[in-house]
Design a protein around this motif. Structure first.
Motif, PDB file in Angstrom:
ATOM      1  N   VAL A  60       0.829  -1.217   0.000  1.00 14.14           N
ATOM      2  CA  VAL A  60       0.000   0.000   0.000  1.00 14.14           C
ATOM      3  C   VAL A  60       0.856   1.256   0.000  1.00 14.14           C
ATOM      4  O   VAL A  60       0.488   2.266  -0.583  1.00 14.14           O
ATOM      5  N   LYS A  61       1.978   1.231   0.643  1.00  9.22           N
ATOM      6  CA  LYS A  61       2.964   2.305   0.840  1.00  9.22           C
ATOM      7  C   LYS A  61       2.700   3.033   2.161  1.00  9.22           C
ATOM      8  O   LYS A  61       1.560   3.275   2.570  1.00  9.22           O
ATOM      9  N   ILE A  62       3.794   3.375   2.811  1.00 10.31           N
ATOM     10  CA  ILE A  62       3.753   4.007   4.136  1.00 10.31           C
ATOM     11  C   ILE A  62       2.945   5.294   4.116  1.00 10.31           C
ATOM     12  O   ILE A  62       2.123   5.547   5.001  1.00 10.31           O
ATOM     13  N   ILE A  63       3.177   6.121   3.105  1.00  9.89           N
ATOM     14  CA  ILE A  63       2.542   7.440   3.084  1.00  9.89           C
ATOM     15  C   ILE A  63       1.021   7.316   3.014  1.00  9.89           C
ATOM     16  O   ILE A  63       0.294   8.086   3.661  1.00  9.89           O
ATOM     17  N   ARG A  64       0.504   6.340   2.261  1.00 13.79           N
ATOM     18  CA  ARG A  64      -0.951   6.161   2.169  1.00 13.79           C
ATOM     19  C   ARG A  64      -1.509   5.693   3.511  1.00 13.79           C
ATOM     20  O   ARG A  64      -2.594   6.119   3.919  1.00 13.79           O
ATOM     21  N   PHE A  65      -0.790   4.796   4.155  1.00 11.82           N
ATOM     22  CA  PHE A  65      -1.243   4.305   5.462  1.00 11.82           C
ATOM     23  C   PHE A  65      -1.288   5.455   6.469  1.00 11.82           C
ATOM     24  O   PHE A  65      -2.237   5.562   7.266  1.00 11.82           O
ATOM     25  N   LEU A  66      -0.287   6.323   6.423  1.00 10.11           N
ATOM     26  CA  LEU A  66      -0.267   7.475   7.327  1.00 10.11           C
ATOM     27  C   LEU A  66      -1.402   8.445   7.009  1.00 10.11           C
ATOM     28  O   LEU A  66      -2.002   9.037   7.918  1.00 10.11           O
ATOM     29  N   VAL A  67      -1.704   8.619   5.729  1.00 13.81           N
ATOM     30  CA  VAL A  67      -2.836   9.480   5.324  1.00 13.81           C
ATOM     31  C   VAL A  67      -4.134   8.930   5.897  1.00 13.81           C
ATOM     32  O   VAL A  67      -4.969   9.691   6.424  1.00 13.81           O
ATOM     33  N   ILE A  68      -4.320   7.609   5.807  1.00 22.13           N
ATOM     34  CA  ILE A  68      -5.544   6.983   6.332  1.00 22.13           C
ATOM     35  C   ILE A  68      -5.638   7.159   7.840  1.00 22.13           C
ATOM     36  O   ILE A  68      -6.697   7.529   8.377  1.00 22.13           O
ATOM     37  N   LEU A  69      -4.545   6.941   8.559  1.00 27.32           N
ATOM     38  CA  LEU A  69      -4.534   7.111  10.016  1.00 27.32           C
ATOM     39  C   LEU A  69      -4.828   8.559  10.396  1.00 27.32           C
ATOM     40  O   LEU A  69      -5.599   8.823  11.330  1.00 27.32           O
ATOM     41  N   LYS A  70      -4.199   9.490   9.680  1.00 30.63           N
ATOM     42  CA  LYS A  70      -4.393  10.910   9.999  1.00 30.63           C
ATOM     43  C   LYS A  70      -5.815  11.356   9.682  1.00 30.63           C
ATOM     44  O   LYS A  70      -6.402  12.173  10.415  1.00 30.63           O
ATOM     45  N   THR A  71      -6.394  10.811   8.628  1.00 31.76           N
ATOM     46  CA  THR A  71      -7.782  11.130   8.275  1.00 31.76           C
ATOM     47  C   THR A  71      -8.737  10.646   9.361  1.00 31.76           C
ATOM     48  O   THR A  71      -9.683  11.356   9.736  1.00 31.76           O
ATOM     49  N   MET A  72      -8.496   9.454   9.882  1.00 27.37           N
ATOM     50  CA  MET A  72      -9.313   8.925  10.978  1.00 27.37           C
ATOM     51  C   MET A  72      -9.180   9.804  12.224  1.00 27.37           C
ATOM     52  O   MET A  72     -10.162  10.074  12.928  1.00 27.37           O
ATOM     53  N   TYR A  73      -7.951  10.271  12.470  1.00 31.79           N
ATOM     54  CA  TYR A  73      -7.699  11.153  13.613  1.00 31.79           C
ATOM     55  C   TYR A  73      -8.510  12.450  13.485  1.00 31.79           C
ATOM     56  O   TYR A  73      -9.166  12.895  14.444  1.00 31.79           O
ATOM     57  N   TYR A  74      -8.483  13.043  12.276  1.00 31.85           N
ATOM     58  CA  TYR A  74      -9.215  14.292  12.066  1.00 31.85           C
ATOM     59  C   TYR A  74     -10.731  14.068  12.096  1.00 31.85           C
ATOM     60  O   TYR A  74     -11.486  14.958  12.495  1.00 31.85           O
ATOM     61  N   GLU A  75     -11.168  12.893  11.693  1.00 31.78           N
ATOM     62  CA  GLU A  75     -12.597  12.578  11.738  1.00 31.78           C
ATOM     63  C   GLU A  75     -13.098  12.553  13.180  1.00 31.78           C
ATOM     64  O   GLU A  75     -14.169  13.083  13.503  1.00 31.78           O
TER      65      GLU A  75
END
Length: 476
Positions: free
Chosen positions: A339-354
């Motif tokens: 998936v790549k690290i950056i995409r995984f971090l984007v998903i985690l950060k999006t959940m955090y902001y949600e």
């Protein structure tokens, strides 16, 4: 999406003609090894190499280049990787007596996509030209078939950019696509030479150093030994560095390092933290040396697939952590899969902001970002779509293996390994595996290497074209 017309098809065939010719030339390279070692495999490479070089040149000559759009280049990309595997399989089929053509395509697809899965039970008895061909395919596949083709074929910056983008590459190191590709190639070549030198100094032969550097830097993982990487600790440390260089640090960061510029890469920082923590856990849990644990973890995260231990003997906790690392993969802009690290971090950060949006007052203004990247809708959507496609594809391949009677846990492990182009295996697909299982592996490696979208565009275009033909047939 527009339905492909004759001009679009001609333009795609023009690109494919050039790529087929280049693949034909690549196929001739192992002839040098066969000649040097006086092997009888020379014609197994020479005949298909000459044929496809001439065929590709003729196809390019009789078709005209067209002003294609990105989705046309994606179709060409999806077909190019499939064609490369079909052509690359011919020397393997001719040189390995017990191989069927499907076996050879599996091995070739594994090499081009830098997956590293193999059906060969004893690689040490193979002719050196065949071993080199597997390594060379991985080395070319690591930098990208279309990236190298764009460097040779593309006179137009627009065409070069389309070919570059269609292989799931987005970052621009230099202002133009051609200069970016040239920079990637010289960085890749420089590290290849350095890797060969360091492995040779660590005690390996030049032959081992050359092949293992090509397959390590490309994060491919095919070995010239039956035991993957049975070498000394110094060689293991060098290979850890080679895998990290190829699979964690993006080409743009390498360019900054080599030009003496400061870099601050969030992917590299998180990769080092995760690698350190997981390596310590596996070392303690399974009582293996920290070097072997670190080697295994880096190999899994970078999608290289080299092993220094029998991973089947690891605890369920360690295997689960490795599955997680394989699925996430290494850094974007590298030779790695997943998936790549950056995409995984984007998903985690999006959940955090949600969650943050629910907790904070409605009047609060929240700046959604990851490091210095603004998290807009396009970035978030792309991360979730790719994450979902990796997951759903791994799920269906797992179901295929379970249907064939394999252990569910092993099926999950190997399915993710296929789709993330890892190469680590718990032995699901072997020579004895039914053809449907091998084909599932081939498809998994193909779509995973291209990150799905080019293959989906190809299938959608074919579907629309068939629907139009059937509709016209009914009207007539």
């Amino acid at each position: 999406m527009n339905i492909l017309n004759k001009k679009d098809i001609e333009g795609i065939l023009n690109i494919l003609g050039g790529i087929i010719a280049i693949i034909g030339l690549f196929t001739l390279v192992p002839c040098i090894i066969a000649f040097y070692y006086n092997e009888n495999t020379i014609f197994n490479f020479l005949i298909p190499g000459i044929f496809f070089t001439i065929f590709g040149c003729i196809l390019k000559k009789i078709t005209k280049p067209r002003n294609l759009k990105l989705h046309h280049s994606m179709i060409a990309s999806a077909l190019a990787w499939l064609i490369a595997s079909l052509i690359g399989a011919i020397p393997l089929y001719l040189s390995i007596p017990y191989f069927s053509y499907v076996d050879a395509v599996y091995e070739s697809m594994s090499a081009w996509t830098t997956t590293g899965m193999t059906l060969i039970p004893n690689v040490e008895v193979l002719p050196k030209s065949v071993l080199f061909w597997r390594s060379f395919q991985q080395w070319i596949g690591g930098v990208g078939i279309l990236v190298l083709s764009a460097l040779v074929l593309a006179r137009s910056g627009t065409v070069a950019y389309l070919l570059y983008s269609s292989e799931a590459r987005q970052e621009r190191i230099m202002p133009s696509a051609i200069s970016t590709i040239k920079t990637i190639v010289w960085i890749y070549t420089l590290y290849t030479i350095l890797g060969i030198l360091l492995l040779y100094l660590s005690g390996l032969s030049f032959w081992e150093s050359m092949n293992l550097t090509m397959t390590g830097l490309s994060t491919g993982g095919m070995s010239v030994s039956n035991y993957s990487f049975p070498y000394n600790d110094l060689a293991k440390i060098v290979m850890i560095w080679i895998m990290m260089v190829g699979g964690v640090i993006s080409f743009s960061i390498h360019h900054r390092i080599l030009t003496g510029k400061y870099f601050n890469d969030i992917q590299t920082k998180y990769a080092i933290i995760v690698i350190t923590i997981v390596s310590i856990i596996i070392s303690i849990k399974d009582h293996i040396s920290i070097i072997d644990s670190l080697f295994t973890v880096v190999s899994a995260m970078t999608s290289t697939g080299f092993t220094t231990i029998n991973i089947a003997n690891l605890s369920n906790l360690s295997l689960f952590l490795i599955i997680f690392l394989m699925f996430i993969g290494g850094g974007a802009g590298t030779t790695t899969g997943g998936v790549k690290i950056i995409r995984f971090l984007v998903i985690l950060k999006t959940m955090y902001y949600e969650i943050k949006e629910v907790i904070y007052p409605k009047s609060a203004v929240i700046y959604e970002h990851l490091d210095n990247i603004e998290l807009n809708y396009k970035i978030i959507r792309e991360a979730f779509v790719i994450f979902f496609l990796y997951g759903i594809t791994s799920f269906f391949i797992t179901l295929t293996f379970i249907f064939l009677g394999y252990d569910p846990y092993k099926s999950i492990f190997d399915a993710i390994s296929f789709v993330s182009n890892i190469g680590m295996s718990l032995g699901v697909v072997t020579l004895k595996t039914p053809t449907i299982g091998k084909i599932a592996g081939i498809i998994g490696m193909w779509v995973g290497r291209l990150e799905f979208i080019p293959v989906l565009v190809l299938l959608a275009s074919l579907s629309l074209k068939i629907q139009k033909l059937l509709k016209n047939k009914k009207l007539n």
